[in-house]
Write a protein that holds these residues in place. Structure first.
Motif, PDB file in Angstrom:
ATOM      1  N   ALA A 102       0.831  -1.204   0.000  1.00 47.37           N
ATOM      2  CA  ALA A 102       0.000   0.000   0.000  1.00 47.37           C
ATOM      3  C   ALA A 102       0.864   1.252   0.000  1.00 47.37           C
ATOM      4  N   LEU A 103       1.923   1.257   0.801  1.00 47.28           N
ATOM      5  CA  LEU A 103       2.819   2.417   0.828  1.00 47.28           C
ATOM      6  C   LEU A 103       3.525   2.610  -0.508  1.00 47.28           C
ATOM      7  N   ALA A 104       3.911   1.508  -1.150  1.00 49.08           N
ATOM      8  CA  ALA A 104       4.576   1.609  -2.454  1.00 49.08           C
ATOM      9  C   ALA A 104       3.643   2.241  -3.489  1.00 49.08           C
ATOM     10  N   ILE A 105       2.401   1.805  -3.513  1.00 46.94           N
ATOM     11  CA  ILE A 105       1.433   2.388  -4.449  1.00 46.94           C
ATOM     12  C   ILE A 105       1.226   3.871  -4.148  1.00 46.94           C
ATOM     13  N   LEU A 106       1.093   4.214  -2.878  1.00 44.24           N
ATOM     14  CA  LEU A 106       0.912   5.608  -2.475  1.00 44.24           C
ATOM     15  C   LEU A 106       2.100   6.476  -2.881  1.00 44.24           C
ATOM     16  N   PHE A 107       3.331   5.997  -2.621  1.00 45.04           N
ATOM     17  CA  PHE A 107       4.521   6.778  -2.954  1.00 45.04           C
ATOM     18  C   PHE A 107       4.727   6.899  -4.461  1.00 45.04           C
ATOM     19  N   ILE A 108       4.417   5.858  -5.210  1.00 41.17           N
ATOM     20  CA  ILE A 108       4.536   5.932  -6.671  1.00 41.17           C
ATOM     21  C   ILE A 108       3.549   6.967  -7.226  1.00 41.17           C
ATOM     22  N   ALA A 109       2.316   6.940  -6.739  1.00 37.07           N
ATOM     23  CA  ALA A 109       1.322   7.916  -7.193  1.00 37.07           C
ATOM     24  C   ALA A 109       1.751   9.334  -6.829  1.00 37.07           C
ATOM     25  N   ALA A 110       2.257   9.523  -5.616  1.00 30.78           N
ATOM     26  CA  ALA A 110       2.716  10.853  -5.189  1.00 30.78           C
ATOM     27  C   ALA A 110       3.889  11.326  -6.045  1.00 30.78           C
ATOM     28  N   PHE A 111       4.807  10.413  -6.358  1.00 25.72           N
ATOM     29  CA  PHE A 111       5.962  10.769  -7.184  1.00 25.72           C
ATOM     30  C   PHE A 111       5.530  11.162  -8.591  1.00 25.72           C
ATOM     31  N   VAL A 112       4.617  10.406  -9.185  1.00 27.70           N
ATOM     32  CA  VAL A 112       4.141  10.721 -10.533  1.00 27.70           C
ATOM     33  C   VAL A 112       3.453  12.080 -10.544  1.00 27.70           C
ATOM     34  N   LEU A 113       2.613  12.339  -9.560  1.00 28.17           N
ATOM     35  CA  LEU A 113       1.938  13.639  -9.483  1.00 28.17           C
ATOM     36  C   LEU A 113       2.940  14.767  -9.273  1.00 28.17           C
ATOM     37  N   TYR A 114       3.928  14.544  -8.432  1.00 30.02           N
ATOM     38  CA  TYR A 114       4.955  15.558  -8.179  1.00 30.02           C
ATOM     39  C   TYR A 114       5.742  15.868  -9.453  1.00 30.02           C
ATOM     40  N   MET A 115       6.150  14.828 -10.175  1.00 27.33           N
ATOM     41  CA  MET A 115       6.922  15.025 -11.399  1.00 27.33           C
ATOM     42  C   MET A 115       6.071  15.666 -12.507  1.00 27.33           C
ATOM     43  N   GLN A 116       4.775  15.417 -12.488  1.00 25.79           N
ATOM     44  CA  GLN A 116       3.900  15.934 -13.538  1.00 25.79           C
ATOM     45  C   GLN A 116       3.487  17.385 -13.304  1.00 25.79           C
ATOM     46  N   TYR A 117       3.207  17.756 -12.051  1.00 24.85           N
ATOM     47  CA  TYR A 117       2.570  19.039 -11.805  1.00 24.85           C
ATOM     48  C   TYR A 117       3.407  20.066 -11.049  1.00 24.85           C
TER      49      TYR A 117
END
Length: 146
Positions: A102-117
Motif C-alpha cells: 500500500a505504501l509503495a502504491i501511495l509513494f509511486i502515485a505521489a511521485f508521478v503527481l509531483y513530477m507531472q505538476y
C-alpha cells in the motif's frame, strides 16, 4: 539504504521511522557528493554519454564491495514492522507485506503527481530531455541534476 536501516532499527533498536530518516539523509548526502564530485566532472569533460553509465556501474560495484567488507556475506533482515497475518478465503498474506504494498502504491502515485505538476518535476523532466535547452529556458542545471 537497507544496511543503514538494518543497523539503526535492527541493531541499535531505534524507532523504524528514525531508521528510515537516517537512511534517506545518508543516501541524499552520498548521492549529492557523488553527483558534485564524480558525475558532474565526467559530464563536463566527456564527449560520450556512455561515460556516465560506466561511472554509475563502477560506483555500484564499489559500494557493493564496501558493504561486503563491512557487513560480510551473511544475509540480514530488518525485524517486522507490523506483526500478524491476513487470512481470508484461502489467501494468506502477512500484514507487513500489505502495508509495504500500500505504501509503495501511495509513494509511486505521489511521485508521478509531483513530477507531472510541480515546477521542480517539470524542470527535471526538461533536463532529462535536453540539458542545453533546459538551461536556456532558465533551469538551474547543476541544482536539478543533483
Amino acid at each position: 539504504g537497507g544496511f543503514i536501516t538494518y543497523t539503526v532499527y535492527g541493531q541499535l533498536g531505534l524507532p523504524f521511522v528514525l531508521a528510515l530518516l537516517a537512511s534517506g539523509v545518508t543516501l541524499a548526502v552520498i548521492g549529492a557528493l557523488m553527483e558534485k564530485f564524480l558525475f558532474r566532472t565526467v559530464i563536463r569533460r566527456s564527449h560520450r554519454e556512455e561515460s556516465t553509465m560506466l561511472l554509475a556501474a563502477a560506483t555500484a560495484f564499489f559500494f557493493d564491495a564496501v558493504i561486503l567488507l563491512i557487513f560480510g556475506e551473511k544475509q540480514r533482515g530488518v525485524p517486522k514492522i507490523v506483526k500478524g497475518v491476513f487470512n481470508d478465503a484461502g489467501i494468506i498474506m502477512p500484514y507487513d507485506r500489505l502495508v509495504v504494498g500500500a505504501l509503495a502504491i501511495l509513494f509511486i502515485a505521489a511521485f508521478v503527481l509531483y513530477m507531472q505538476y510541480s515546477r521542480v518535476g517539470r524542470a527535471m523532466r526538461a533536463l532529462a530531455q535536453d540539458r542545453v535547452a533546459a538551461q536556456l529556458m532558465g533551469v538551474r542545471v547543476d541544482r536539478y541534476s543533483m
